[in-house]
Design a protein around this motif. Structure first.
Motif, mmCIF file in Angstrom:
data_model
loop_
_atom_site.group_PDB
_atom_site.id
_atom_site.type_symbol
_atom_site.label_atom_id
_atom_site.label_comp_id
_atom_site.label_asym_id
_atom_site.label_seq_id
_atom_site.Cartn_x
_atom_site.Cartn_y
_atom_site.Cartn_z
ATOM 1 N N UNK A 298 9.001 22.867 -11.911
ATOM 2 C CA UNK A 298 7.688 22.768 -11.283
ATOM 3 C C UNK A 298 7.687 21.542 -10.381
ATOM 4 N N UNK A 299 7.396 21.761 -9.102
ATOM 5 C CA UNK A 299 7.398 20.691 -8.110
ATOM 6 C C UNK A 299 5.994 20.507 -7.553
ATOM 7 N N UNK A 300 5.557 19.258 -7.457
ATOM 8 C CA UNK A 300 4.266 18.921 -6.868
ATOM 9 C C UNK A 300 4.501 18.044 -5.652
ATOM 10 N N UNK A 301 3.936 18.427 -4.520
ATOM 11 C CA UNK A 301 4.111 17.665 -3.284
ATOM 12 C C UNK A 301 2.765 17.215 -2.745
ATOM 13 N N UNK A 302 2.767 16.101 -2.005
ATOM 14 C CA UNK A 302 1.552 15.570 -1.412
ATOM 15 C C UNK A 302 1.036 16.488 -0.306
ATOM 16 N N UNK A 303 -0.282 16.565 -0.206
ATOM 17 C CA UNK A 303 -0.893 17.403 0.817
ATOM 18 C C UNK A 303 -1.327 16.648 2.044
ATOM 19 N N UNK A 304 -1.252 15.335 2.029
ATOM 20 C CA UNK A 304 -1.663 14.541 3.180
ATOM 21 C C UNK A 304 -0.884 13.242 3.224
ATOM 22 N N UNK A 305 -0.845 12.636 4.400
ATOM 23 C CA UNK A 305 -0.145 11.364 4.562
ATOM 24 C C UNK A 305 -0.877 10.242 3.828
ATOM 25 N N UNK A 306 -0.108 9.295 3.302
ATOM 26 C CA UNK A 306 -0.634 8.049 2.746
ATOM 27 C C UNK A 306 0.238 6.928 3.297
ATOM 28 N N UNK A 307 0.019 6.544 4.571
ATOM 29 C CA UNK A 307 0.926 5.592 5.223
ATOM 30 C C UNK A 307 1.010 4.251 4.526
ATOM 31 N N UNK A 308 -0.051 3.843 3.839
ATOM 32 C CA UNK A 308 -0.003 2.552 3.162
ATOM 33 C C UNK A 308 1.033 2.533 2.042
ATOM 34 N N UNK A 309 1.437 3.710 1.575
ATOM 35 C CA UNK A 309 2.452 3.805 0.537
ATOM 36 C C UNK A 309 3.758 4.410 1.065
ATOM 37 N N UNK A 310 3.825 4.683 2.356
ATOM 38 C CA UNK A 310 5.031 5.273 2.918
ATOM 39 C C UNK A 310 5.227 6.717 2.535
ATOM 40 N N UNK A 311 4.118 7.419 2.240
ATOM 41 C CA UNK A 311 4.178 8.807 1.795
ATOM 42 C C UNK A 311 3.647 9.718 2.895
ATOM 43 N N UNK A 312 4.329 10.834 3.090
ATOM 44 C CA UNK A 312 3.917 11.815 4.091
ATOM 45 C C UNK A 312 3.587 13.139 3.411
ATOM 46 N N UNK A 313 2.764 13.924 4.066
ATOM 47 C CA UNK A 313 2.460 15.258 3.563
ATOM 48 C C UNK A 313 3.765 16.025 3.362
ATOM 49 N N UNK A 314 3.913 16.652 2.192
ATOM 50 C CA UNK A 314 5.134 17.379 1.875
ATOM 51 C C UNK A 314 6.114 16.597 1.031
ATOM 52 N N UNK A 315 5.937 15.260 0.915
ATOM 53 C CA UNK A 315 6.815 14.478 0.046
ATOM 54 C C UNK A 315 6.612 14.868 -1.412
ATOM 55 N N UNK A 316 7.664 14.791 -2.195
ATOM 56 C CA UNK A 316 7.601 15.184 -3.597
ATOM 57 C C UNK A 316 6.916 14.098 -4.426
ATOM 58 N N UNK A 317 5.853 14.480 -5.100
ATOM 59 C CA UNK A 317 5.143 13.579 -6.010
ATOM 60 C C UNK A 317 5.817 13.564 -7.383
#
Length: 324
Positions: A298-317
């Motif tokens: 089971x994979x969960x990915x981000x749905x939106x960018x979080x630039x303050x954490x260096x996370x982009x939409x589609x990155x694996x949570x």
């Protein structure tokens, strides 16, 4: 003074290849960073589980936990970036859950394998902090139950994507690298038993299993995100047998918004069929065995960018891969 020096070494505000060396003065950026470190005393914690993150992200807020420092020093290994999301094989044919449920029922005709108490899971969870790249914290957990209802839990730092390489961990509260296969904890728990889900044995008929999962999620109306959360929790307690897996696929076939996506190869190299649920906060991909319907991952990915954490939409949570 020693506390400040320790913080300074971990933060590494004056890298070896920077403009200042040795005992030279700190520039303004380094001074601000040191002041921020001294002013903050944030505990080191693992990122919250996917259920909490999913619910908050659906409301437009991404909540993450902070790692206080990320292995400072010029000789440290670079932080490990988040794993890339799984991709569906090009030109693969999606298999509807109703069709997979028929295959799973046929595979379960002899009742083997049988339901087994315990779990064996490889997981990757994301650690995030302000102004630093995201890091992936991989570990493997094995829970075995004994005849007297006691259990032993073994947690090991390992990443099958990079066998033999050091592994990043936050066990013990301070992020550091350890050798591949390093034992993070080995705990034996006294005998215990409960007749409430998910500790109680799961049933192997679809209607009863759906009610069981609803009780696990503590809800009367089980929506798809809650269903997937309940499945994750169930697999943290039980290795499903063939009949339970077949019943689970029937339950999943009725889940709204869970669509077939095609064939994937999971992070342990196993072939699987992917089923995707896309909500407001992100995407979940459930990977099932194409022959038996057993849950592989089971994979969960981000749905939106979080630039303050260096996370982009589609990155694996977060990602979990279950084994027997």
């Amino acid at each position: 003074m020693s506390d400040e020096l320790d913080l300074l070494r971990r933060a590494n505000p004056v890298p070896a290849d920077g403009p200042h060396f040795g005992d030279g003065p700190l520039d303004h950026r380094a001074e601000r960073r040191l002041e921020r470190l001294l002013a903050q005393d944030r505990p080191v914690r693992r990122a919250p589980r996917a259920r909490l993150l999913w619910g908050l992200a659906a409301g437009g807020v991404v909540v993450v936990t902070a790692l206080a420092a990320l292995l400072g020093g010029p000789n440290s290994r670079p932080a490990l970036a988040a794993p890339r999301p799984l991709t569906v094989h090009a030109h693969s044919t999606p298999v509807p859950l109703t069709e997979l449920a028929e295959l799973a029922a046929a595979a379960a005709a002899d009742g083997s394998p049988r339901l087994r108490r315990g779990t064996h899971v490889q997981s990757w969870s994301l650690g995030l902090a302000d102004g630093t790249p995201p890091v992936t914290l991989p570990e493997e957990r094995v829970v075995r139950w004994h005849a007297d209802d006691s259990r032993t839990e073994l947690v090991v730092a390992t990443d099958p994507r990079h066998p033999g390489r050091p592994v990043l961990t936050d066990a013990g509260g301070e992020p550091r690298t350890v050798a591949d296969g390093h034992v993070l904890s080995r705990t034996t728990y006294p005998p215990s038993w409960s007749d409430a889900p998910p500790e109680a044995p799961p049933p192997h008929t679809p209607a009863a299993l759906r009610a069981y999962l609803a009780e696990t999620a503590r809800t009367d109306s089980l929506d798809t995100p809650e269903l997937l959360d309940a499945v994750r929790e169930l697999l943290g307690h039980w290795m499903l047998g063939a009949r339970e897996s077949a019943a689970l696929v029937r339950v999943l076939a009725d889940a709204e918004g869970l669509r077939p996506a095609g064939q994937v190869t999971d992070r342990l190299g196993r072939p699987g069929q992917a089923y995707v649920y896309a909500g407001e906060g992100g995407r979940r991909m459930l990977i099932l065995d194409p022959r038996t319907g057993a849950v592989l991952g089971l994979e969960t990915t981000f749905g939106q960018d979080a630039p303050e954490y260096g996370v982009h939409a589609g990155d694996v949570m977060e990602y979990s891969a279950w084994m027997r």
